[in-house]
Design a protein around this motif. Structure first.
Motif, PDB file in Angstrom:
ATOM      1  N   TYR A 115      -9.951  57.048 -43.575  1.00 47.34           N
ATOM      2  CA  TYR A 115     -10.276  56.046 -44.679  1.00 47.34           C
ATOM      3  C   TYR A 115      -9.347  56.393 -45.786  1.00 47.34           C
ATOM      4  O   TYR A 115      -9.122  57.558 -46.293  1.00 47.34           O
ATOM      5  N   GLY A 116      -9.010  55.575 -46.316  1.00 50.20           N
ATOM      6  CA  GLY A 116      -8.243  55.560 -47.879  1.00 50.20           C
ATOM      7  C   GLY A 116      -7.167  54.639 -48.115  1.00 50.20           C
ATOM      8  O   GLY A 116      -7.220  53.430 -47.418  1.00 50.20           O
ATOM      9  N   TYR A 135     -11.937  63.343 -50.284  1.00 49.43           N
ATOM     10  CA  TYR A 135     -11.278  63.183 -51.531  1.00 49.43           C
ATOM     11  C   TYR A 135     -11.416  62.180 -52.210  1.00 49.43           C
ATOM     12  O   TYR A 135     -11.781  61.115 -51.843  1.00 49.43           O
ATOM     13  N   GLU A 136     -11.379  62.280 -53.675  1.00 58.20           N
ATOM     14  CA  GLU A 136     -11.202  61.027 -54.535  1.00 58.20           C
ATOM     15  C   GLU A 136      -9.609  61.236 -54.988  1.00 58.20           C
ATOM     16  O   GLU A 136      -9.471  62.422 -55.125  1.00 58.20           O
ATOM     17  N   VAL A 137      -9.164  59.973 -55.157  1.00 57.82           N
ATOM     18  CA  VAL A 137      -7.631  60.220 -55.569  1.00 57.82           C
ATOM     19  C   VAL A 137      -7.520  58.793 -56.354  1.00 57.82           C
ATOM     20  O   VAL A 137      -7.852  57.779 -56.038  1.00 57.82           O
ATOM     21  N   THR A 138      -6.489  58.851 -57.353  1.00 59.65           N
ATOM     22  CA  THR A 138      -6.058  57.695 -58.060  1.00 59.65           C
ATOM     23  C   THR A 138      -4.514  57.559 -57.572  1.00 59.65           C
ATOM     24  O   THR A 138      -3.684  57.976 -58.409  1.00 59.65           O
ATOM     25  N   LEU A 150      -1.648  52.792 -59.914  1.00 59.53           N
ATOM     26  CA  LEU A 150      -2.167  51.651 -61.028  1.00 59.53           C
ATOM     27  C   LEU A 150      -3.643  52.120 -61.514  1.00 59.53           C
ATOM     28  O   LEU A 150      -4.196  51.335 -61.925  1.00 59.53           O
ATOM     29  N   GLY A 151      -3.857  53.614 -61.535  1.00 61.70           N
ATOM     30  CA  GLY A 151      -5.093  53.891 -62.083  1.00 61.70           C
ATOM     31  C   GLY A 151      -6.277  53.540 -61.389  1.00 61.70           C
ATOM     32  O   GLY A 151      -7.547  53.619 -61.667  1.00 61.70           O
ATOM     33  N   ILE A 152      -6.078  53.087 -59.928  1.00 57.66           N
ATOM     34  CA  ILE A 152      -7.118  52.737 -59.142  1.00 57.66           C
ATOM     35  C   ILE A 152      -7.976  53.756 -58.291  1.00 57.66           C
ATOM     36  O   ILE A 152      -7.056  54.314 -57.376  1.00 57.66           O
ATOM     37  N   PRO A 187      -0.324  66.474 -58.491  1.00 62.65           N
ATOM     38  CA  PRO A 187      -0.121  65.877 -59.831  1.00 62.65           C
ATOM     39  C   PRO A 187      -1.573  65.758 -60.370  1.00 62.65           C
ATOM     40  O   PRO A 187      -2.165  65.048 -59.847  1.00 62.65           O
ATOM     41  N   ALA A 188      -1.791  65.941 -61.715  1.00 59.26           N
ATOM     42  CA  ALA A 188      -3.221  65.948 -62.261  1.00 59.26           C
ATOM     43  C   ALA A 188      -3.130  64.237 -62.398  1.00 59.26           C
ATOM     44  O   ALA A 188      -4.469  63.731 -62.352  1.00 59.26           O
ATOM     45  N   ALA A 189      -1.937  63.757 -62.595  1.00 60.73           N
ATOM     46  CA  ALA A 189      -2.203  62.180 -62.748  1.00 60.73           C
ATOM     47  C   ALA A 189      -2.676  61.269 -61.515  1.00 60.73           C
ATOM     48  O   ALA A 189      -3.256  60.286 -61.739  1.00 60.73           O
ATOM     49  N   MET A 190      -2.654  62.238 -60.329  1.00 59.74           N
ATOM     50  CA  MET A 190      -3.379  61.430 -59.296  1.00 59.74           C
ATOM     51  C   MET A 190      -4.897  61.615 -58.909  1.00 59.74           C
ATOM     52  O   MET A 190      -5.619  61.079 -58.297  1.00 59.74           O
ATOM     53  N   GLY A 191      -5.610  62.195 -60.177  1.00 59.76           N
ATOM     54  CA  GLY A 191      -6.867  62.376 -60.204  1.00 59.76           C
ATOM     55  C   GLY A 191      -7.802  62.801 -59.159  1.00 59.76           C
ATOM     56  O   GLY A 191      -8.476  62.525 -58.513  1.00 59.76           O
TER      57      GLY A 191
END
Length: 152
Positions: free
Chosen positions: A86-87, A55-58, A61-63, A32-36
Motif C-alpha cells: 500500500y502506498g 511508514y509515513e512519507v511525503t 508536493l507535500g502530500i 532525505p528529511a524533506a520526504m518526511g
C-alpha cells in the motif's frame, strides 16, 4: 512499468554492509528529511521474509501518505526484496543486492515501479516522479559515503 537501477561501491565488509541494510531503521538515515519519512511499525527486528513495515512519507508536493512494505525474499549476505502493499505507487518491487568486491562491497538497487493515475501518472513521471527518485538515490549515495567513506 519503469525501472531504476543503481550501483555503488562502498569500502566496508560484506558482513558490515549486510548488518546495515538488514536493519529497517537505517532507512530513515538514508532518506532525505524533506520526504518526511517516519517508520510507524514493523522495524523492531532485522529484515526477514514476510516482515511488514509501515511508514509515513511525503513523496511529492507535500502530500503525506502511508506506505506499507512486505519483505518477500531474503538471502543472507546476498539480497532482499521489498514490495509495496500500500502506498504512493501502483507497483513497487525493490531488490537490494550486495556482493563482495576487492576493497569493499558493491551495493545494487534494482527497482521496478508503476505510477498511479494512468495517463496522467505517465505524463508526470518524467517531470515529478523520476527526478524525485533520482534525488533520493543521490542522497543515499552521498549518505553512504558520509557513513562509510569513499570507495577507492
Amino acid at each position: 512499468m519503469y525501472k531504476l537501477h543503481k550501483k555503488q561501491n562502498v569500502p566496508i565488509s560484506l558482513q558490515e554492509a549486510w548488518n546495515f541494510l538488514k536493519s529497517p531503521k537505517n532507512l530513515e538515515k538514508m532518506t532525505p528529511a524533506a520526504m518526511g519519512f517516519k517508520i510507524i511499525d514493523g522495524a523492531d527486528r532485522p529484515t526477514y521474509a514476510g516482515q511488514l513495515i509501515s511508514y509515513e512519507v511525503t513523496p511529492l508536493l507535500g502530500i503525506k501518505t502511508k506506505w506499507v512494505s512486505k519483505i518477500t525474499q531474503v538471502e543472507h549476505l546476498n539480497y532482499f526484496t521489498d514490495e509495496q502493499l500500500y502506498g504512493p505507487y501502483a507497483l513497487w518491487h525493490h531488490t537490494h543486492f550486495i556482493k563482495e568486491i576487492k576493497g569493499g562491497v558493491e551495493m545494487e538497487d534494482l527497482i521496478y515501479y508503476k505510477v498511479p493515475f494512468g495517463f496522467l501518472g505517465r505524463l508526470f513521471h518524467p517531470i515529478l516522479v523520476k527526478p524525485q527518485l533520482e534525488k533520493i538515490f543521490k542522497y543515499r549515495s552521498e549518505k553512504l559515503i558520509e557513513l562509510f567513506g569513499e570507495y577507492k
